[in-house]
Design a protein around this motif. Structure first.
Motif, PDB file in Angstrom:
ATOM      1  N   ARG A  10       0.828  -1.214   0.000  1.00  0.00           N
ATOM      2  CA  ARG A  10       0.000   0.000   0.000  1.00  0.00           C
ATOM      3  C   ARG A  10       0.855   1.255   0.000  1.00  0.00           C
ATOM      4  NH1 ARG A  10      -3.406  -3.175   3.057  1.00  0.00           N
ATOM      5  NH2 ARG A  10      -2.545  -2.521   5.042  1.00  0.00           N
ATOM      6  N   ALA A  11       2.010   1.198   0.615  1.00  0.00           N
ATOM      7  CA  ALA A  11       2.899   2.354   0.691  1.00  0.00           C
ATOM      8  C   ALA A  11       3.952   2.332  -0.422  1.00  0.00           C
ATOM      9  CB  ALA A  11       3.587   2.374   2.049  1.00  0.00           C
ATOM     10  N   ALA A  12       3.875   1.358  -1.286  1.00  0.00           N
ATOM     11  CA  ALA A  12       4.900   1.165  -2.305  1.00  0.00           C
ATOM     12  C   ALA A  12       4.803   2.199  -3.422  1.00  0.00           C
ATOM     13  CB  ALA A  12       4.769  -0.240  -2.903  1.00  0.00           C
ATOM     14  N   ILE A  13       5.917   2.377  -4.118  1.00  0.00           N
ATOM     15  CA  ILE A  13       5.967   3.206  -5.318  1.00  0.00           C
ATOM     16  C   ILE A  13       5.237   2.440  -6.410  1.00  0.00           C
ATOM     17  CG2 ILE A  13       7.469   4.264  -7.039  1.00  0.00           C
ATOM     18  CD1 ILE A  13       9.702   4.194  -4.822  1.00  0.00           C
ATOM     19  N   LYS A  14       4.200   3.042  -6.960  1.00  0.00           N
ATOM     20  CA  LYS A  14       3.401   2.393  -8.015  1.00  0.00           C
ATOM     21  C   LYS A  14       4.077   2.623  -9.366  1.00  0.00           C
ATOM     22  CE  LYS A  14      -0.190   4.751  -7.144  1.00  0.00           C
ATOM     23  NZ  LYS A  14      -1.519   5.338  -7.226  1.00  0.00           N
ATOM     24  N   ILE A  15       4.400   1.506 -10.030  1.00  0.00           N
ATOM     25  CA  ILE A  15       5.174   1.567 -11.275  1.00  0.00           C
ATOM     26  C   ILE A  15       4.381   0.980 -12.434  1.00  0.00           C
ATOM     27  CG2 ILE A  15       7.288   0.794 -12.427  1.00  0.00           C
ATOM     28  CD1 ILE A  15       8.512   0.647  -9.567  1.00  0.00           C
ATOM     29  N   LEU A  16       4.449   1.676 -13.563  1.00  0.00           N
ATOM     30  CA  LEU A  16       3.875   1.223 -14.827  1.00  0.00           C
ATOM     31  C   LEU A  16       5.031   1.064 -15.806  1.00  0.00           C
ATOM     32  CD1 LEU A  16       1.499   0.735 -16.820  1.00  0.00           C
ATOM     33  CD2 LEU A  16       1.330   3.229 -17.039  1.00  0.00           C
ATOM     34  N   ASP A  52      -3.343   5.482 -21.917  1.00  0.00           N
ATOM     35  CA  ASP A  52      -4.613   4.993 -21.347  1.00  0.00           C
ATOM     36  C   ASP A  52      -4.413   4.447 -19.933  1.00  0.00           C
ATOM     37  OD1 ASP A  52      -5.896   5.670 -23.705  1.00  0.00           O
ATOM     38  OD2 ASP A  52      -5.893   3.610 -24.501  1.00  0.00           O
ATOM     39  N   LEU A  53      -3.381   3.639 -19.733  1.00  0.00           N
ATOM     40  CA  LEU A  53      -3.140   3.051 -18.416  1.00  0.00           C
ATOM     41  C   LEU A  53      -2.707   4.093 -17.388  1.00  0.00           C
ATOM     42  CD1 LEU A  53      -1.459  -0.372 -19.283  1.00  0.00           C
ATOM     43  CD2 LEU A  53      -3.744   0.037 -18.354  1.00  0.00           C
ATOM     44  N   THR A  54      -2.029   5.128 -17.830  1.00  0.00           N
ATOM     45  CA  THR A  54      -1.661   6.202 -16.909  1.00  0.00           C
ATOM     46  C   THR A  54      -2.916   6.877 -16.379  1.00  0.00           C
ATOM     47  OG1 THR A  54       0.461   6.566 -18.006  1.00  0.00           O
ATOM     48  CG2 THR A  54      -0.395   8.378 -16.676  1.00  0.00           C
ATOM     49  N   ALA A  55      -3.868   7.136 -17.241  1.00  0.00           N
ATOM     50  CA  ALA A  55      -5.132   7.750 -16.814  1.00  0.00           C
ATOM     51  C   ALA A  55      -5.911   6.824 -15.880  1.00  0.00           C
ATOM     52  CB  ALA A  55      -5.974   8.102 -18.035  1.00  0.00           C
ATOM     53  N   GLU A  56      -5.877   5.540 -16.157  1.00  0.00           N
ATOM     54  CA  GLU A  56      -6.632   4.561 -15.362  1.00  0.00           C
ATOM     55  C   GLU A  56      -5.973   4.256 -14.017  1.00  0.00           C
ATOM     56  OE1 GLU A  56      -7.593  -0.206 -15.674  1.00  0.00           O
ATOM     57  OE2 GLU A  56      -7.443   0.949 -17.534  1.00  0.00           O
ATOM     58  N   LEU A  57      -4.644   4.113 -13.998  1.00  0.00           N
ATOM     59  CA  LEU A  57      -3.948   3.592 -12.819  1.00  0.00           C
ATOM     60  C   LEU A  57      -3.219   4.648 -11.984  1.00  0.00           C
ATOM     61  CD1 LEU A  57      -2.404   0.432 -14.534  1.00  0.00           C
ATOM     62  CD2 LEU A  57      -4.486   0.556 -13.130  1.00  0.00           C
ATOM     63  N   ASP A  58      -2.958   5.822 -12.537  1.00  0.00           N
ATOM     64  CA  ASP A  58      -2.265   6.915 -11.862  1.00  0.00           C
ATOM     65  C   ASP A  58      -0.976   6.444 -11.182  1.00  0.00           C
ATOM     66  OD1 ASP A  58      -1.898   9.580 -11.125  1.00  0.00           O
ATOM     67  OD2 ASP A  58      -2.919   9.287  -9.212  1.00  0.00           O
ATOM     68  N   PRO A  59       0.001   5.970 -11.979  1.00  0.00           N
ATOM     69  CA  PRO A  59       1.256   5.491 -11.390  1.00  0.00           C
ATOM     70  C   PRO A  59       2.086   6.631 -10.819  1.00  0.00           C
ATOM     71  CG  PRO A  59       1.441   5.612 -13.763  1.00  0.00           C
ATOM     72  CD  PRO A  59       0.006   5.918 -13.430  1.00  0.00           C
ATOM     73  N   ASP A  60       2.993   6.268  -9.918  1.00  0.00           N
ATOM     74  CA  ASP A  60       3.967   7.230  -9.404  1.00  0.00           C
ATOM     75  C   ASP A  60       5.109   7.404 -10.394  1.00  0.00           C
ATOM     76  OD1 ASP A  60       2.646   7.516  -6.845  1.00  0.00           O
ATOM     77  OD2 ASP A  60       3.482   5.555  -6.321  1.00  0.00           O
ATOM     78  N   VAL A  61       5.536   6.276 -10.981  1.00  0.00           N
ATOM     79  CA  VAL A  61       6.675   6.264 -11.902  1.00  0.00           C
ATOM     80  C   VAL A  61       6.335   5.381 -13.096  1.00  0.00           C
ATOM     81  CG1 VAL A  61       9.112   5.624 -12.202  1.00  0.00           C
ATOM     82  CG2 VAL A  61       8.351   6.590 -10.024  1.00  0.00           C
ATOM     83  N   ILE A  62       6.707   5.858 -14.275  1.00  0.00           N
ATOM     84  CA  ILE A  62       6.560   5.070 -15.502  1.00  0.00           C
ATOM     85  C   ILE A  62       7.946   4.794 -16.056  1.00  0.00           C
ATOM     86  CG2 ILE A  62       5.683   5.024 -17.875  1.00  0.00           C
ATOM     87  CD1 ILE A  62       3.518   7.030 -16.954  1.00  0.00           C
ATOM     88  N   LEU A  63       8.231   3.526 -16.357  1.00  0.00           N
ATOM     89  CA  LEU A  63       9.429   3.151 -17.108  1.00  0.00           C
ATOM     90  C   LEU A  63       8.990   3.051 -18.557  1.00  0.00           C
ATOM     91  CD1 LEU A  63      11.020   0.381 -14.864  1.00  0.00           C
ATOM     92  CD2 LEU A  63      11.706   2.768 -15.077  1.00  0.00           C
ATOM     93  N   LEU A  64       9.496   3.933 -19.394  1.00  0.00           N
ATOM     94  CA  LEU A  64       8.968   4.112 -20.747  1.00  0.00           C
ATOM     95  C   LEU A  64      10.042   3.899 -21.804  1.00  0.00           C
ATOM     96  CD1 LEU A  64       6.544   5.149 -22.500  1.00  0.00           C
ATOM     97  CD2 LEU A  64       7.459   7.454 -22.136  1.00  0.00           C
ATOM     98  N   ASP A  65       9.819   2.912 -22.669  1.00  0.00           N
ATOM     99  CA  ASP A  65      10.714   2.683 -23.798  1.00  0.00           C
ATOM    100  C   ASP A  65      10.452   3.773 -24.847  1.00  0.00           C
ATOM    101  OD1 ASP A  65      12.557   1.504 -25.505  1.00  0.00           O
ATOM    102  OD2 ASP A  65      11.201  -0.076 -26.170  1.00  0.00           O
ATOM    103  N   ILE A  66      11.422   4.002 -25.701  1.00  0.00           N
ATOM    104  CA  ILE A  66      11.273   5.031 -26.730  1.00  0.00           C
ATOM    105  C   ILE A  66      10.750   4.448 -28.036  1.00  0.00           C
ATOM    106  CG2 ILE A  66      12.519   6.651 -28.203  1.00  0.00           C
ATOM    107  CD1 ILE A  66      14.372   7.170 -25.833  1.00  0.00           C
ATOM    108  N   HIS A  67      11.363   3.355 -28.498  1.00  0.00           N
ATOM    109  CA  HIS A  67      11.009   2.797 -29.802  1.00  0.00           C
ATOM    110  C   HIS A  67       9.986   1.684 -29.648  1.00  0.00           C
ATOM    111  CE1 HIS A  67      14.039   5.140 -31.818  1.00  0.00           C
ATOM    112  NE2 HIS A  67      14.878   4.822 -30.844  1.00  0.00           N
ATOM    113  N   MET A  68       8.732   2.018 -30.038  1.00  0.00           N
ATOM    114  CA  MET A  68       7.630   1.063 -29.923  1.00  0.00           C
ATOM    115  C   MET A  68       6.691   1.236 -31.105  1.00  0.00           C
ATOM    116  SD  MET A  68       6.688   1.448 -25.912  1.00  0.00           S
ATOM    117  CE  MET A  68       6.523   3.210 -26.053  1.00  0.00           C
ATOM    118  N   PRO A  69       5.833   0.253 -31.331  1.00  0.00           N
ATOM    119  CA  PRO A  69       4.857   0.390 -32.411  1.00  0.00           C
ATOM    120  C   PRO A  69       3.738   1.381 -32.036  1.00  0.00           C
ATOM    121  CG  PRO A  69       4.527  -1.674 -31.232  1.00  0.00           C
ATOM    122  CD  PRO A  69       5.771  -1.044 -30.673  1.00  0.00           C
TER     123      PRO A  69
END
Length: 132
Positions: A10-16, A52-69
């Motif tokens: 519950r206190a953890a950093i939420k990651i997407l 879409d998932l950022t809006a739904e889940l409201d993460p604290d941190v996102i690890l985001l790749d650059i090159h994707m489809p």
């Protein structure tokens, strides 16, 4: 025992995580399950899905790749910065280079990590981004 783990989560950093490589997402899923102060709350396979998932889940941190489809990580980063300015975004990619890191920071990324970075260092940088 289960109550202790639930309380930590519950206190953890939420990651997407957003990466189109399933094996990399699986590795990060296994690793994050062992980090007591972090919780993987979702996985996206492209830039459109991470928005879409950022809006739904409201993460604290996102690890985001650059090159994707469908939509690049840079395009997704622009959209996330507008809709969720409080969310920290760490761009992580297999492509190294000063110019790519600079471009990510100019778009509002909190950090830039190469995919070969050791997991303990990635953890430290996630914690630093979440605390900033």
């Amino acid at each position: 025992m289960r109550a202790d783990k639930d309380a930590r989560r519950r206190a953890a950093i939420k990651i997407l995580i957003c990466d189109d490589v399933p094996e990399l997402r699986a590795l990060y899923r296994l690793w994050l399950d062992h980090e007591p102060d972090m919780e993987l709350i979702g996985e996206a396979v492209d830039g459109a899905q991470v928005i879409d998932l950022t809006a739904e889940l409201d993460p604290d941190v996102i690890l985001l790749d650059i090159h994707m489809p469908l939509m690049s990580g840079f395009d997704a980063l622009r959209a996330i910065r507008l809709s969720h300015p409080h969310t920290k975004v760490i761009v992580f990619t297999g492509f190294e280079g000063y110019q790519m890191a600079r471009a990510a920071r100019e778009l509002g990324a909190s950090d830039f990590i190469e995919k070969g970075t050791r997991l303990d260092e990635v953890a430290d940088r996630i914690r630093a981004a979440a605390a900033a």
